[in-house]
Enzyme design. Structure first.
Site, mmCIF file in Angstrom:
data_model
loop_
_atom_site.group_PDB
_atom_site.id
_atom_site.type_symbol
_atom_site.label_atom_id
_atom_site.label_comp_id
_atom_site.label_asym_id
_atom_site.label_seq_id
_atom_site.Cartn_x
_atom_site.Cartn_y
_atom_site.Cartn_z
ATOM 1 N N CYS A 111 0.828 -1.196 0.000
ATOM 2 C CA CYS A 111 0.000 0.000 0.000
ATOM 3 C C CYS A 111 0.873 1.261 0.000
ATOM 4 O O CYS A 111 1.535 1.562 -0.986
ATOM 5 C CB CYS A 111 -0.966 -0.058 1.180
ATOM 6 S SG CYS A 111 -2.317 1.133 1.119
ATOM 7 N N HIS A 112 0.912 2.019 1.084
ATOM 8 C CA HIS A 112 1.771 3.192 1.202
ATOM 9 C C HIS A 112 3.139 2.823 1.782
ATOM 10 O O HIS A 112 4.023 3.674 1.874
ATOM 11 C CB HIS A 112 1.111 4.256 2.091
ATOM 12 C CG HIS A 112 -0.042 4.952 1.457
ATOM 13 N ND1 HIS A 112 -1.277 4.346 1.300
ATOM 14 C CD2 HIS A 112 -0.169 6.196 0.937
ATOM 15 C CE1 HIS A 112 -2.108 5.200 0.728
ATOM 16 N NE2 HIS A 112 -1.458 6.330 0.487
ATOM 17 N N GLY A 113 3.323 1.561 2.172
ATOM 18 C CA GLY A 113 4.602 1.094 2.717
ATOM 19 C C GLY A 113 5.795 1.356 1.810
ATOM 20 O O GLY A 113 6.896 1.626 2.307
ATOM 21 N N TRP A 115 6.642 3.911 0.440
ATOM 22 C CA TRP A 115 7.239 5.218 0.734
ATOM 23 C C TRP A 115 8.565 5.036 1.465
ATOM 24 O O TRP A 115 9.503 5.802 1.260
ATOM 25 C CB TRP A 115 6.296 6.039 1.599
ATOM 26 C CG TRP A 115 5.423 7.006 0.883
ATOM 27 C CD1 TRP A 115 5.570 7.491 -0.390
ATOM 28 C CD2 TRP A 115 4.255 7.641 1.414
ATOM 29 N NE1 TRP A 115 4.562 8.379 -0.672
ATOM 30 C CE2 TRP A 115 3.746 8.496 0.412
ATOM 31 C CE3 TRP A 115 3.598 7.566 2.639
ATOM 32 C CZ2 TRP A 115 2.612 9.276 0.606
ATOM 33 C CZ3 TRP A 115 2.476 8.344 2.819
ATOM 34 C CH2 TRP A 115 1.983 9.189 1.817
#
Length: 186
Positions: A111-113, A115
């Protein structure tokens, strides 16, 4: 590593992790016999974000400064918008991710991991995926972003969202069984 039951896996998270993106890997990897520990930037408990509001909490097993990369076979980076945004601003967290990338051990982000992988400069020249709202961030970091449930580039596993958790966890198991990957520098 042929036997997954002797695997030791680290999950890196802090307050605001997407509940399912930590809980599902934690529970599924443990069901398959791995020892799974949670590291964070603070001791005690960390609180989840559960879709649209705060959720339950999990106990932190160790703080980042106590992590020895050699004690683990892989690292998992759950998403949520808050969790990876806070972690990517913490130099110890980013350095831990860099150390796992350099080690050749599987690194899994959902997901946003990813980043954190951007901040660790681990995606340059690699194929990766993420939640669609951060695809430009991955591209700007040099990744070849694709819209697929799970993408693996030389032991770096990325996935899009909670709907992809089952193939994400399956790929973590597969990559841990394969062991270290000789990675080119990102």
């Amino acid at each position: 590593m042929a036997d997954f039951k002797s695997a030791s896996i680290l999950i890196l998270a802090t307050d605001g992790y997407e509940r399912s993106e930590l809980r599902v890997p934690l529970e599924e990897l443990r069901k398959q016999g791995a020892e799974v520990r949670i590291a964070s930037i603070k001791p005690g408990q960390i609180k989840s974000w559960d879709e649209k509001d705060w959720g339950d909490s999990v106990d932190v097993d160790l703080v980042i400064s106590d992590v020895n990369v050699e004690d683990y076979d892989a690292i998992v980076l759950p998403g949520g918008q808050i969790n990876p945004d806070v972690l990517r601003a913490d130099e110890d967290a980013v350095e831990l991710v860099r150390s796992f990338v350099k080690s050749g051990k599987p690194v899994a982000a959902i997901c946003h991991g990813p980043w954190l992988l951007v901040e660790a400069d681990a995606l340059r020249g690699r194929k990766a995926t993420s939640y669609s709202s951060i695809k430009t961030d991955l591209r700007n970091a040099g990744a070849q972003w694709v819209d697929e449930a799970v993408v693996v580039d030389n032991g770096i596993i990325t996935s899009r969202s909670p709907k992809d958790l089952q193939p994400f966890v399956a790929k973590i198991v597969e990559e841990v069984k394969e062991g270290r990957h000789a990675r080119r520098a990102a």
